[in-house]
Write an enzyme that holds these catalytic residues in place. Sequence first.
Site, short mmCIF file in Angstrom:
data_model
loop_
_atom_site.label_atom_id
_atom_site.label_comp_id
_atom_site.label_asym_id
_atom_site.label_seq_id
_atom_site.Cartn_x
_atom_site.Cartn_y
_atom_site.Cartn_z
CG HIS A 17 -2.00 -0.88 1.26
ND1 HIS A 17 -2.21 -1.55 2.56
CD2 HIS A 17 -2.89 -1.92 0.49
CE1 HIS A 17 -3.21 -2.56 2.56
NE2 HIS A 17 -3.64 -2.50 1.52
CE LYS B 190 -10.75 -7.65 1.49
NZ LYS B 190 -9.92 -6.37 1.42
NE ARG C 47 -2.14 -7.65 -4.63
CZ ARG C 47 -3.74 -7.91 -3.00
NH1 ARG C 47 -2.60 -8.38 -2.56
NH2 ARG C 47 -4.60 -8.00 -3.59
CB SER D 67 -4.49 -6.72 4.37
OG SER D 67 -3.65 -4.99 3.98
O1 PNS Z 1 -8.71 -2.79 -0.01
P1 PNS Z 1 -9.76 -3.25 -0.49
O2 PNS Z 1 -11.06 -3.95 0.36
O3 PNS Z 1 -10.01 -3.51 -1.55
O4 PNS Z 1 -11.36 -1.79 -0.67
C1 PNS Z 1 -12.24 -1.91 -1.21
C2 PNS Z 1 -13.37 -0.66 -0.82
C3 PNS Z 1 -13.04 -0.70 0.18
C4 PNS Z 1 -12.04 0.69 -1.74
C5 PNS Z 1 -14.50 -0.86 -1.67
O5 PNS Z 1 -14.70 -1.24 -1.05
C6 PNS Z 1 -14.98 0.37 -1.40
O6 PNS Z 1 -15.29 1.60 -2.42
N1 PNS Z 1 -16.19 0.77 -0.63
C7 PNS Z 1 -16.80 2.55 -0.38
C8 PNS Z 1 -18.49 1.51 -0.90
C9 PNS Z 1 -17.90 1.85 -2.67
O7 PNS Z 1 -18.25 3.06 -2.98
N2 PNS Z 1 -18.33 0.63 -2.80
C10 PNS Z 1 -17.92 0.68 -4.51
C11 PNS Z 1 -19.12 0.32 -4.83
S1 PNS Z 1 -19.53 -0.41 -6.49
#
Ligand code: PNS
Length: 164
Positions: free
Chosen positions: A17, A41, A90, A128
């Site tokens: 990150h 998650k 990745r 993570s």
């Molecule tokens: O590190 P991650 O868990 O892969 O990140 C995913 C994250 C948190 C960026 C994603 O789940 C997110 O944007 N969540 C906020 C709600 C949202 O806007 N979802 C996308 C709509 S499709």
Amino acid sequence: MRIAVCPGSFDPVTLGHLDIINRAARLFDKVIVLVSYNTQKTASFTLEERMDMLFEVTNGLENVLIDCNDGLLADYLKSRNACAIVKGLRAVSDFEYEFQMALANKKLYADAETVFLTTSAENMYLSSSVVKEIAHFGGDISDFVPPEILTKIQRRLIRTPRNP
Ligand code: PNS
């Protein structure tokens, strides 16, 4: 001013990150690292803990801010007038999920682009979840997380009688 948002769960932040955040900070005037909710998650660290760790490891980066959001990323982008979402890619296995998110976010807020940065070779396998699994069983995670937060992560995740 070109503002980018780097969203994620950051549970916890890894060197992978941090590499993406550093590189984004060179491309944009301002980068907001946004601790967000991923409904798929369950977090191991609280929102405050994840933000504190991010504050600590991005201390020297002048154009990087830490924030959190419990709503849609698209709404946050709009509220901050951000022009980009920056994510690290990745492997091919990341692609389908990230592609879907990028299209959904574009549909919800057309003024921002999703920019993918390819991960550095040494972080290809890093996530993570891998860090948490190794730390839980007492393995060495010093190559995977910033040194400032190493002990905090180890103490928190190591298997104990109360956390079997
Ligand atoms: O590190 P991650 O868990 O892969 O990140 C995913 C994250 C948190 C960026 C994603 O789940 C997110 O944007 N969540 C906020 C709600 C949202 O806007 N979802 C996308 C709509 S499709």
